[in-house]
Scaffold this motif. Structure first.
Motif, PDB file in Angstrom:
ATOM      1  N   ASP A  72      33.930  35.023  49.313  1.00 38.74           N
ATOM      2  CA  ASP A  72      33.782  35.449  47.920  1.00 38.74           C
ATOM      3  C   ASP A  72      33.714  36.980  47.987  1.00 38.74           C
ATOM      4  OD1 ASP A  72      32.870  36.237  45.477  1.00 38.74           O
ATOM      5  OD2 ASP A  72      31.090  34.966  45.460  1.00 38.74           O
ATOM      6  N   SER A  73      34.874  37.621  47.854  1.00 37.23           N
ATOM      7  CA  SER A  73      34.891  39.069  48.095  1.00 37.23           C
ATOM      8  C   SER A  73      34.148  39.805  46.985  1.00 37.23           C
ATOM      9  CB  SER A  73      36.315  39.576  48.243  1.00 37.23           C
ATOM     10  OG  SER A  73      37.038  39.339  47.055  1.00 37.23           O
ATOM     11  N   GLY A  74      34.087  39.192  45.785  1.00 29.58           N
ATOM     12  CA  GLY A  74      33.305  39.804  44.715  1.00 29.58           C
ATOM     13  C   GLY A  74      31.854  39.961  45.147  1.00 29.58           C
TER      14      GLY A  74
ATOM     15  N   TYR B 100      31.258  43.101  47.059  1.00 27.80           N
ATOM     16  CA  TYR B 100      31.086  44.284  46.200  1.00 27.80           C
ATOM     17  C   TYR B 100      29.759  44.233  45.449  1.00 27.80           C
ATOM     18  CZ  TYR B 100      35.847  45.580  47.277  1.00 27.80           C
ATOM     19  OH  TYR B 100      36.974  45.954  47.943  1.00 27.80           O
ATOM     20  N   ARG B 101      29.381  43.047  45.034  1.00 28.92           N
ATOM     21  CA  ARG B 101      28.104  42.926  44.312  1.00 28.92           C
ATOM     22  C   ARG B 101      26.928  43.257  45.222  1.00 28.92           C
ATOM     23  NH1 ARG B 101      28.052  39.710  39.453  1.00 28.92           N
ATOM     24  NH2 ARG B 101      30.205  39.363  38.788  1.00 28.92           N
ATOM     25  N   ALA B 102      27.013  42.778  46.479  1.00 29.67           N
ATOM     26  CA  ALA B 102      25.925  43.082  47.413  1.00 29.67           C
ATOM     27  C   ALA B 102      25.863  44.589  47.661  1.00 29.67           C
ATOM     28  CB  ALA B 102      26.135  42.324  48.722  1.00 29.67           C
TER      29      ALA B 102
ATOM     30  N   ILE C 298      31.875  50.649  41.323  1.00 34.70           N
ATOM     31  CA  ILE C 298      31.976  51.203  42.681  1.00 34.70           C
ATOM     32  C   ILE C 298      33.199  50.685  43.432  1.00 34.70           C
ATOM     33  CG2 ILE C 298      29.475  51.532  42.842  1.00 34.70           C
ATOM     34  CD1 ILE C 298      29.289  49.208  44.686  1.00 34.70           C
ATOM     35  N   SER C 299      33.679  49.487  43.016  1.00 35.89           N
ATOM     36  CA  SER C 299      34.830  48.934  43.744  1.00 35.89           C
ATOM     37  C   SER C 299      36.110  49.693  43.406  1.00 35.89           C
ATOM     38  CB  SER C 299      34.989  47.446  43.433  1.00 35.89           C
ATOM     39  OG  SER C 299      35.212  47.274  42.046  1.00 35.89           O
ATOM     40  N   ALA C 300      36.051  50.586  42.425  1.00 37.88           N
ATOM     41  CA  ALA C 300      37.244  51.374  42.101  1.00 37.88           C
ATOM     42  C   ALA C 300      37.471  52.487  43.127  1.00 37.88           C
ATOM     43  CB  ALA C 300      37.103  51.968  40.703  1.00 37.88           C
TER      44      ALA C 300
ATOM     45  N   VAL D 294      35.278  53.061  49.235  1.00 44.47           N
ATOM     46  CA  VAL D 294      34.427  51.866  49.273  1.00 44.47           C
ATOM     47  C   VAL D 294      35.267  50.663  49.698  1.00 44.47           C
ATOM     48  CG1 VAL D 294      33.043  50.285  47.870  1.00 44.47           C
ATOM     49  CG2 VAL D 294      32.806  52.762  47.566  1.00 44.47           C
ATOM     50  N   ARG D 295      36.452  50.565  49.132  1.00 43.22           N
ATOM     51  CA  ARG D 295      37.333  49.439  49.470  1.00 43.22           C
ATOM     52  C   ARG D 295      37.685  49.466  50.951  1.00 43.22           C
ATOM     53  NH1 ARG D 295      38.256  47.040  44.746  1.00 43.22           N
ATOM     54  NH2 ARG D 295      39.415  45.401  45.784  1.00 43.22           N
ATOM     55  N   ALA D 296      37.964  50.658  51.451  1.00 40.53           N
ATOM     56  CA  ALA D 296      38.308  50.769  52.874  1.00 40.53           C
ATOM     57  C   ALA D 296      37.117  50.363  53.730  1.00 40.53           C
ATOM     58  CB  ALA D 296      38.743  52.196  53.199  1.00 40.53           C
TER      59      ALA D 296
ATOM     60  N   GLY E 109      39.085  36.838  44.975  1.00 40.47           N
ATOM     61  CA  GLY E 109      38.762  38.203  44.575  1.00 40.47           C
ATOM     62  C   GLY E 109      39.819  38.761  43.648  1.00 40.47           C
ATOM     63  N   ARG E 110      40.133  40.037  43.863  1.00 41.66           N
ATOM     64  CA  ARG E 110      41.139  40.700  43.023  1.00 41.66           C
ATOM     65  C   ARG E 110      42.390  41.036  43.827  1.00 41.66           C
ATOM     66  NH1 ARG E 110      37.237  39.639  40.903  1.00 41.66           N
ATOM     67  NH2 ARG E 110      36.205  40.447  39.057  1.00 41.66           N
ATOM     68  N   ASP E 111      42.169  41.304  45.110  1.00 45.45           N
ATOM     69  CA  ASP E 111      43.267  41.823  45.932  1.00 45.45           C
ATOM     70  C   ASP E 111      43.407  41.054  47.235  1.00 45.45           C
ATOM     71  OD1 ASP E 111      40.848  42.543  46.990  1.00 45.45           O
ATOM     72  OD2 ASP E 111      41.439  44.590  47.513  1.00 45.45           O
ATOM     73  N   MET E 112      42.963  39.808  47.235  1.00 46.29           N
ATOM     74  CA  MET E 112      43.012  39.032  48.469  1.00 46.29           C
ATOM     75  C   MET E 112      44.465  38.808  48.902  1.00 46.29           C
ATOM     76  SD  MET E 112      39.923  38.486  49.464  1.00 46.29           S
ATOM     77  CE  MET E 112      39.610  40.135  48.927  1.00 46.29           C
TER      78      MET E 112
ATOM     79  N   ARG F 140      39.451  48.394  34.030  1.00 46.33           N
ATOM     80  CA  ARG F 140      39.113  49.189  35.214  1.00 46.33           C
ATOM     81  C   ARG F 140      39.789  48.608  36.460  1.00 46.33           C
ATOM     82  NH1 ARG F 140      33.864  50.481  33.663  1.00 46.33           N
ATOM     83  NH2 ARG F 140      33.231  48.398  34.281  1.00 46.33           N
ATOM     84  N   ASP F 141      39.745  47.257  36.611  1.00 46.82           N
ATOM     85  CA  ASP F 141      40.356  46.614  37.783  1.00 46.82           C
ATOM     86  C   ASP F 141      41.869  46.859  37.814  1.00 46.82           C
ATOM     87  OD1 ASP F 141      37.966  45.647  38.724  1.00 46.82           O
ATOM     88  OD2 ASP F 141      38.230  43.607  37.939  1.00 46.82           O
ATOM     89  N   ARG F 142      42.481  46.858  36.606  1.00 46.19           N
ATOM     90  CA  ARG F 142      43.938  46.990  36.545  1.00 46.19           C
ATOM     91  C   ARG F 142      44.413  48.418  36.750  1.00 46.19           C
ATOM     92  NH1 ARG F 142      44.032  43.866  31.841  1.00 46.19           N
ATOM     93  NH2 ARG F 142      44.267  41.720  32.488  1.00 46.19           N
ATOM     94  N   ASN F 143      43.611  49.350  36.260  1.00 47.19           N
ATOM     95  CA  ASN F 143      44.090  50.725  36.208  1.00 47.19           C
ATOM     96  C   ASN F 143      43.640  51.594  37.374  1.00 47.19           C
ATOM     97  OD1 ASN F 143      45.404  50.118  33.850  1.00 47.19           O
ATOM     98  ND2 ASN F 143      43.553  50.492  32.633  1.00 47.19           N
ATOM     99  N   ARG F 144      42.800  51.031  38.245  1.00 47.25           N
ATOM    100  CA  ARG F 144      42.334  51.884  39.336  1.00 47.25           C
ATOM    101  C   ARG F 144      43.495  52.146  40.295  1.00 47.25           C
ATOM    102  NH1 ARG F 144      38.687  46.978  41.414  1.00 47.25           N
ATOM    103  NH2 ARG F 144      40.305  45.821  42.516  1.00 47.25           N
ATOM    104  N   SER F 145      43.367  53.241  41.053  1.00 48.16           N
ATOM    105  CA  SER F 145      44.479  53.597  41.935  1.00 48.16           C
ATOM    106  C   SER F 145      44.496  52.684  43.166  1.00 48.16           C
ATOM    107  CB  SER F 145      44.355  55.055  42.364  1.00 48.16           C
ATOM    108  OG  SER F 145      43.125  55.223  43.053  1.00 48.16           O
TER     109      SER F 145
HETATM  110  O1  C5P Z   1      34.480  38.529  41.246  1.00 50.14           O
HETATM  111  P1  C5P Z   1      33.227  39.234  40.860  1.00 50.14           P
HETATM  112  O2  C5P Z   1      33.042  39.384  39.408  1.00 50.14           O
HETATM  113  O3  C5P Z   1      32.018  38.709  41.555  1.00 50.14           O
HETATM  114  O4  C5P Z   1      33.413  40.716  41.470  1.00 50.14           O
HETATM  115  C1  C5P Z   1      32.535  41.774  41.168  1.00 50.14           C
HETATM  116  C2  C5P Z   1      33.324  43.044  40.992  1.00 50.14           C
HETATM  117  O5  C5P Z   1      33.875  43.453  42.239  1.00 50.14           O
HETATM  118  C3  C5P Z   1      34.513  42.839  40.055  1.00 50.14           C
HETATM  119  O6  C5P Z   1      34.214  43.256  38.751  1.00 50.14           O
HETATM  120  C4  C5P Z   1      35.637  43.676  40.651  1.00 50.14           C
HETATM  121  O7  C5P Z   1      35.741  44.903  39.997  1.00 50.14           O
HETATM  122  C5  C5P Z   1      35.207  43.906  42.072  1.00 50.14           C
HETATM  123  N1  C5P Z   1      36.067  43.229  43.043  1.00 50.14           N
HETATM  124  C6  C5P Z   1      37.150  43.880  43.539  1.00 50.14           C
HETATM  125  N2  C5P Z   1      37.941  43.280  44.486  1.00 50.14           N
HETATM  126  C7  C5P Z   1      37.679  42.060  44.915  1.00 50.14           C
HETATM  127  C8  C5P Z   1      36.601  41.341  44.375  1.00 50.14           C
HETATM  128  C9  C5P Z   1      35.806  41.955  43.430  1.00 50.14           C
HETATM  129  O8  C5P Z   1      37.412  44.998  43.161  1.00 50.14           O
HETATM  130  N3  C5P Z   1      38.458  41.517  45.860  1.00 50.14           N
END
Ligand code: C5P
Length: 679
Positions: free
Chosen positions: A480-482, A485-487, A544-546, A550-552, A571-574, A625-630
């Protein structure tokens, strides 16, 4: 324990580490039976917890034994030879180690009382012959009825027509199953008649080591048996079953055989350690270690452990009389896949009357992975595959079929590169419910060989639930990659780091001590599962995930989840960034209104106040934010399966994903392949 309809084992390239084998089935069930009928209380340590021991335990409880379970030990209060129960039906599953000795024991007990018992099992148990034992018991004067077919369970044992006769030796055949002789030996201490009892074995006794185990167990419970070789056994009058107080069950040698084999095939850099058993074992199947040495492996042993390492490679083909090790010999059949020529296993006719016709079953399944197999009446000749095939292996409700055939997954070490599908993996519950977990804890695979199913989509689209269900149906790991980021957000909020401070956040993310334990998330040892779901945390995670840094920083941690047997990642980018080579990518597309409604219901159901309009506004802001981040903007990965689950139930979404998964797997798609989905 795996409860999936099948488990796909990826191509494995080695083994490393240590495994502990569960207690021996044969010793556990004998110890349970003797402790149950003895006088006194016995603490049995290391007893196996599996289907076959559970039916024995249930039967003993029915008979009035007091049984208390603690981790790794059972305390059994025996009935002192005389159960109070007079009428009962016992269901003994497909456990030969329960059916045979209980038949003999209860027949002898019933003969001197007015009791009547029925013994039943699974349909397969009702096909497994027991006539030789029935004949021997009738020869004594016991009343034994075959309720459906002469010579097979189900059976009824009841009061006889008078005292039993021990004037002449009891005769029992030894060439079909040694369990008949063992059953009589275990039961005879319960005879009411104060005379010596003598058993004579007709024909060559097979599986002799199991009889040795029986005699050792009897000795532990106070019964001396005089033997003349393997032909005559005398139990002198006047001996009673007495509890030894404590009895330790050693690890199962047949179970150990799968890991001895895995070590011989795949422990290349360091030995594989197998705990719970050693070369001094009383089980005949320990001779398997000698056979594997003969094939080229190096095996060392100390007290309570074996260490196995690959030696000669490919393994040396063998030609072996397998009578002394009938169960472990199935593992040799799998090892033969990795030999330098054809191997022949002889004297294995007894395989035909086991959990299934193992000769036919093994021949058929070994062929499926690409071997050529000659099946004789009592032998198999196996020639290793020239080309390995991705096989869907049937297991015939036989634990050993599943465990032995799982070794074919090491094919990359012999020129292959295919996964192996094991159907109905639950059948290992007969002797080792956690076999696959144990295998996966030591098996190694190249990362690219481990399949990934990626599920991406916007927030609150139901990814989490879908991913969890799909992972459960496939027996795969879950990322659960979200939550990662949440942690990170929880840690940042705790440390008072601002969402704008990219460098500090990246440093924090890189140093997180994050661990997932089932449904729980542990941050530096602290359980933060509940905090992860807070709106404040979600909002911080989204911000922060933008940050690319942090992503790296969390990338390696995410890649580390890709491990045997496979991974479902959400997640978003799996699919687009983290696992671009995922075998299946799914992109969920539920609309914002539907998602806001789901989140609303979720919060309300947890007693958290919520407002649907502000939830929707928040969702849309996060989507933007998720869509428009670089870095890794939210978008469907190339080739992703687009799934709008707005109007689909969870089950329906799971079905769609599992169907798409099946279509991408390399296994044969014939109509007899199993239905997909969770059990
Ligand atoms: O999926 P969930 O809502 O738990 O993810 C928390 C936040 O982490 C999301 O709002 C999203 O911006 C970010 N995220 C991400 N890439 C992922 C998973 C989550 O940027 N692979």
């Amino acid at each position: 324990m795996l409860t999936t309809k099948f488990i796909d084992i990826p191509p494995l390239s080695g083994v490393a580490g240590a495994v502990r084998v569960p207690g021996s089935k044969s010793i556990s069930n004998r110890a349970l039976l003797l402790a149950g009928f003895a006088s006194g209380t016995t603490v049995i340590e290391g007893v196996l917890d599996s289907d076959d021991t559970r039916v024995m335990i249930d039967a003993l409880v029915q008979l009035g034994c007091g049984i208390e379970a603690a981790p790794h030990r059972l305390t059994v209060r025996g009935v002192g030879g005389r159960p109070a129960l007079k009428n009962a039906t016992f269901f003994l599953g497909n456990a030969g180690t329960a059916m045979r000795p209980l038949t003999a024991t209860l027949a002898l007990f019933a003969a001197s009382s007015d009791a009547s018992f029925e013994l039943r099992g699974t349909p397969r148990m009702h096909e497994r012959p027991i006539g030789d034992l029935v004949d021997a018991l009738r020869g004594l004067g016991c009343s034994v009825e075959c309720l459906e077919k002469e010579g097979y369970p189900p059976l009824r044992v009841s009061a006889g027509k008078g005292p039993l006769s021990f004037a002449a030796p009891l005769r029992v055949r030894g060439d079909v199953s040694s369990q008949f002789l063992s059953a009589l030996l275990l039961a005879l201490p319960l005879r009411a008649e104060p005379v010596d009892a003598v058993i004579e074995v007709a024909g060559e006794l097979i599986s002799k080591p199991y009889v040795d185990i029986t005699l050792k167990l009897l000795a532990a419970f106070g019964i001396a048996v005089e033997r003349e070789g393997s032909q005559r056994f005398r139990l002198a009058a006047g001996q009673q079953l007495r509890s030894p107080g404590r009895f330790a069950v050693e690890g199962d040698a047949s179970s150990a055989s799968y890991f001895i084999a895995a070590g011989a095939i795949g422990a290349v850099d360091a030995p594989l350690r197998i705990e719970g058993i050693d070369s001094g074992s009383i089980q005949g199947d320990i001779a398997f270690a000698d056979a594997v040495r003969a094939m080229g492996a190096t095996i060392e042993s100390g007290e309570g452990w074996l260490a196995v390492r690959r030696g000669r490679w490919p393994l040396a083909a063998i030609d072996l009389d397998c009578n002394p090790l009938p169960d472990a010999a199935m593992t040799l059949a799998s090892l033969a896949l990795f030999a330098d020529g054809p191997s022949t296993l002889r004297n294995i006719a007894s395989w035909r009357v086991k959990e299934t016709d193992r000769l036919a079953a093994m021949a058929s399944e070994l062929r499926k992975v690409g071997a050529s197999v000659e099946e004789g009446p009592d032998f198999l000749t196996i020639t290793p595959p020239r080309a390995w095939r991705a096989a869907s292996v049937a297991t015939y409700d036989d634990h050993r079929m599943a465990m032995a055939m799982s070794l074919a997954a090491f094919n990359p070490l012999a020129g292959g590169n295919v996964p192996v599908r094991i159907l109905d993996p639950r059948c290992v519950g007969k002797t080792w419910p956690d076999y696959f977990e144990a295998l996966f804890s030591v098996a190694r695979a190249r990362r690219e060989a481990v399949p990934v199913l990626a599920i991406d989509g916007p927030t609150a689209s139901g990814k989490g639930t879908l991913a969890r269900e799909v992972a459960a149906a496939l027996g795969y790991r879950l990322l659960d990659s979200g939550a990662v980021y949440r942690a990170t957000a929880v840690a940042a909020l705790d440390a008072g780091i601002e969402a704008e401070n990219a460098d500090a956040l990246a440093a924090l993310a890189a140093s997180l001590e994050l661990r997932f334990d089932g449904d729980r998330c542990l941050l530096g040892g602290r359980d933060v599962t509940e905090s992860l779901r807070l709106e404040e945390v979600g909002a911080m995670a989204s911000r922060i995930s933008a940050w690319p840094a942090v992503r790296a920083a969390v990338l390696d941690a995410q890649l580390g989840f890709r491990d045997v047997p496979g991974l479902v990642a959400d997640g978003r980018d799996m699919g687009s960034v983290v696992f671009p080579d995922a075998e299946l990518k799914v992109f969920l597309t539920a609309g914002p209104a539907e998602r806001a409604d789901r989140r609303y219901k979720q919060l309300i159901s947890k007693g958290i106040p919520a407002n649907i309009d502000s939830l929707r506004a928040d969702l849309e802001a996060r989507d933007a934010r998720d869509r428009n981040r670089s870095a890794s903007p939210l978008k469907p990965a190339e080739g992703a399966l687009m799934l709008d689950n707005s109007a689909l139930s969870i089950e329906a979404s799971v079905d769609v994903v599992l169907k798409a998964w099946q279509e991408r797997r390399p296994f044969d798609q014939s109509p007899d392949r199993p239905a997909v989905g969770p059990v």
